[in-house]
Design an enzyme around this catalytic site. Structure first.
Site, PDB file in Angstrom:
ATOM      1  N   SER A 179       0.792  -1.233   0.000  1.00 10.66           N
ATOM      2  CA  SER A 179       0.000   0.000   0.000  1.00 10.66           C
ATOM      3  C   SER A 179       0.821   1.278   0.000  1.00 10.66           C
ATOM      4  O   SER A 179       0.327   2.311  -0.442  1.00 10.66           O
ATOM      5  CB  SER A 179      -0.977  -0.009   1.178  1.00 10.66           C
ATOM      6  OG  SER A 179      -0.289  -0.246   2.382  1.00 10.66           O
ATOM      7  N   HIS A 207      -5.366  -3.173  -2.841  1.00 12.88           N
ATOM      8  CA  HIS A 207      -4.987  -2.197  -3.875  1.00 12.88           C
ATOM      9  C   HIS A 207      -4.857  -2.798  -5.275  1.00 12.88           C
ATOM     10  O   HIS A 207      -4.632  -2.066  -6.230  1.00 12.88           O
ATOM     11  CB  HIS A 207      -3.672  -1.520  -3.496  1.00 12.88           C
ATOM     12  CG  HIS A 207      -3.773  -0.706  -2.249  1.00 12.88           C
ATOM     13  ND1 HIS A 207      -4.278   0.568  -2.227  1.00 12.88           N
ATOM     14  CD2 HIS A 207      -3.471  -1.013  -0.966  1.00 12.88           C
ATOM     15  CE1 HIS A 207      -4.266   1.025  -0.986  1.00 12.88           C
ATOM     16  NE2 HIS A 207      -3.789   0.084  -0.204  1.00 12.88           N
ATOM     17  N   LYS A 239     -11.666   1.019  -1.976  1.00  7.20           N
ATOM     18  CA  LYS A 239     -10.625   1.633  -2.795  1.00  7.20           C
ATOM     19  C   LYS A 239     -11.107   1.702  -4.254  1.00  7.20           C
ATOM     20  O   LYS A 239     -11.968   2.510  -4.558  1.00  7.20           O
ATOM     21  CB  LYS A 239      -9.320   0.900  -2.568  1.00  7.20           C
ATOM     22  CG  LYS A 239      -8.812   1.324  -1.177  1.00  7.20           C
ATOM     23  CD  LYS A 239      -7.757   0.500  -0.567  1.00  7.20           C
ATOM     24  CE  LYS A 239      -7.419   1.109   0.805  1.00  7.20           C
ATOM     25  NZ  LYS A 239      -7.019   0.118   1.787  1.00  7.20           N
TER      26      LYS A 239
HETATM   27  C1  LIG Z   1      -7.035  -0.174   3.150  1.00 10.68           C
HETATM   28  C2  LIG Z   1      -6.432  -1.479   3.439  1.00 10.68           C
HETATM   29  C3  LIG Z   1      -7.015  -2.351   4.355  1.00 10.68           C
HETATM   30  C4  LIG Z   1      -8.182  -1.961   5.208  1.00 10.68           C
HETATM   31  O1  LIG Z   1      -9.355  -1.911   4.484  1.00 10.68           O
HETATM   32  P1  LIG Z   1     -10.568  -1.019   5.037  1.00 10.68           P
HETATM   33  O2  LIG Z   1     -11.758  -1.536   4.348  1.00 10.68           O
HETATM   34  O3  LIG Z   1     -10.215   0.382   4.697  1.00 10.68           O
HETATM   35  O4  LIG Z   1     -10.611  -1.241   6.522  1.00 10.68           O
HETATM   36  C5  LIG Z   1      -6.466  -3.609   4.493  1.00 10.68           C
HETATM   37  N1  LIG Z   1      -5.365  -3.968   3.802  1.00 10.68           N
HETATM   38  C6  LIG Z   1      -4.759  -3.139   2.940  1.00 10.68           C
HETATM   39  C7  LIG Z   1      -3.556  -3.607   2.198  1.00 10.68           C
HETATM   40  C8  LIG Z   1      -5.272  -1.871   2.739  1.00 10.68           C
HETATM   41  O5  LIG Z   1      -4.660  -1.032   1.907  1.00 10.68           O
END
Ligand SMILES: *Cc1c(COP(=O)(O)O)cnc(C)c1O
Length: 390
Positions: A179, A207, A239
């Protein structure tokens, strides 16, 4: 004053003096290339809305229709009364698209990771995590009570050395796309290693999902990894899918175990049905609007090509996450401030989110950016760099 508050005030001060204080910007417009931030209109290069779906008219319509039919709240947890036909349909569609036996919807990605890892592992087990894994995977590993081991980033040899321990169960756990770096995990090699050591492989593709693969189904699709190769797949809807929530997919035994034992699944209110309906529609749009992925790919290629010509410190990433490596925390904040002055919203990422000494500007590109946005960004980066050099 209670002594606890003065202790905490001291800790807050230490954080601020180390240039590590976090601040929230107040946004007063929808996610998009141009956003109003603290009352100022800025060009946005820090959202995770990679495909520009957060304002898609069909997603908004799906949400509105489901709101009209189902109201606002789900009214309960999944195991009691909150599991609507929208939640169920979404799980079935996701499983079908990704070629998995079943899928299970969670309220957030953080909770999904917590739920999977704590349901599968206990004191007799061992977990192996890439050292750059998302905080939620690391936190879950620690909370599980399993023997906790981190291996060097994307380093199979380092992983294999650690896998030599004795444990009832072994779980290897990685981000698909990292990320804060934007690079991808070597899933094929990881899958082989996992099989050789009778270990499970879990991929958090927060992602990659929506962005990678012919159909936008993420890194596993791109590398053609089946359920047998990547037995635990976690994806999020917050995302690239422009919505909210998360989903875990795998074999029947995995999903049934999660329903029975994953506490962050059991002891929480189900998402509003309208959110599930929105996610369902987002999955459908992934399939019918491949141009979003193609355009994003083109923007990534263009940015990297031009930034390399300008000798900007781009990192090894072919995804929508295109960080510029700065190193020093204070200097990263300075870049952020200079860019803000030039009308750009880009956030400086500092420790402990990234290892100390590796602060960076986390630039993200989306399908809503055009070449002229990127040209403007490159001008601003050149300006910011000159300001720092002075
Ligand atoms: C954003 C993210 C999460 C968490 O997801 P949410 O739905 O925002 O709680 C978990 N793992 C990764 C790699 C992320 O980028």
């Amino acid at each position: 004053m209670l002594s606890v508050w003065s202790q905490l005030d001291d800790a807050l001060q230490v954080r601020e003096q180390a240039h590590l204080k976090r601040q929230r910007a107040i946004v007063s417009s929808p996610v998009g290339v141009w956003q109003t931030v603290n009352g100022e209109k800025l060009r946005n290069f820090c959202s995770n809305d990679y495909l520009g779906l957060a304002n898609h008219p069909l997603l908004i319509k799906a949400a509105q229709q489901a709101l009209a039919e189902y109201g606002t709240g789900s009214g309960g947890s999944h195991l009691v009364s909150g599991h609507s036909h929208w939640h169920h349909q979404l799980e079935e569609l996701f499983a079908e698209l990704t070629g998995r036996s079943r899928a299970l919807l969670f309220s957030t990605g953080y909770m999904a990771n917590m739920g999977v890892i704590t349901a599968l592992l206990g004191k007799q087990d061992a977990i192996f995590e890439d050292r750059l894994n998302h905080a939620s995977l690391l936190d879950a590993g620690l909370l599980s009570g399993a023997r906790f081991q981190r291996f060097l980033h994307n380093d199979i040899e380092s992983l294999e050395k650690r896998l030599q321990v004795d444990a009832r169960r072994k779980l290897i756990c990685v981000d698909g796309v990292f990320s804060m770096d934007g690079d991808t995990a070597p899933l094929k090699e990881l899958s082989q290693t996992a099989k050789q050591h009778d270990a499970l492989l879990m991929v958090d593709d927060a992602h990659g999902f929506g962005v990678l693969g012919e159909k936008g189904l993420g890194l596993c699709e791109q590398l053609q990894l089946s359920q047998d190769d990547a037995p635990i797949l976690m994806c999020t809807f917050g995302k690239a899918l422009g919505s909210f929530g998360a989903i875990v997919a795998g074999c029947d035994t995995l999903i049934e175990t999660l329903i029975q034992f994953a506490r962050p699944y059991i002891y929480t209110t189900a998402l509003p049905p309208a959110v599930a309906a929105t996610n369902y529609t987002a999955l459908k749009i992934l399939q019918v609007e491949p141009w979003r992925r193609q355009h994003l790919k083109e923007m990534i290629r263009y940015f990297r090509h031009e930034a390399a010509l300008l000798e900007l410190p781009i990192m090894q990433s072919t995804t929508a996450i295109q960080p510029l490596f700065i190193g020093d925390d204070q200097q990263a904040l300075q870049w952020q401030a200079n860019l803000r002055q030039a009308g750009f919203w880009i956030s400086a990422i500092r420790q402990p989110t990234v290892p100390a000494g590796s602060a960076r500007l986390r630039i993200t590109l989306t399908a809503t950016h055009q070449e002229d946005d990127i040209d403007a960004l490159l001008d601003a980066l050149t300006y910011a760099q000159q300001q720092i050099g002075k």
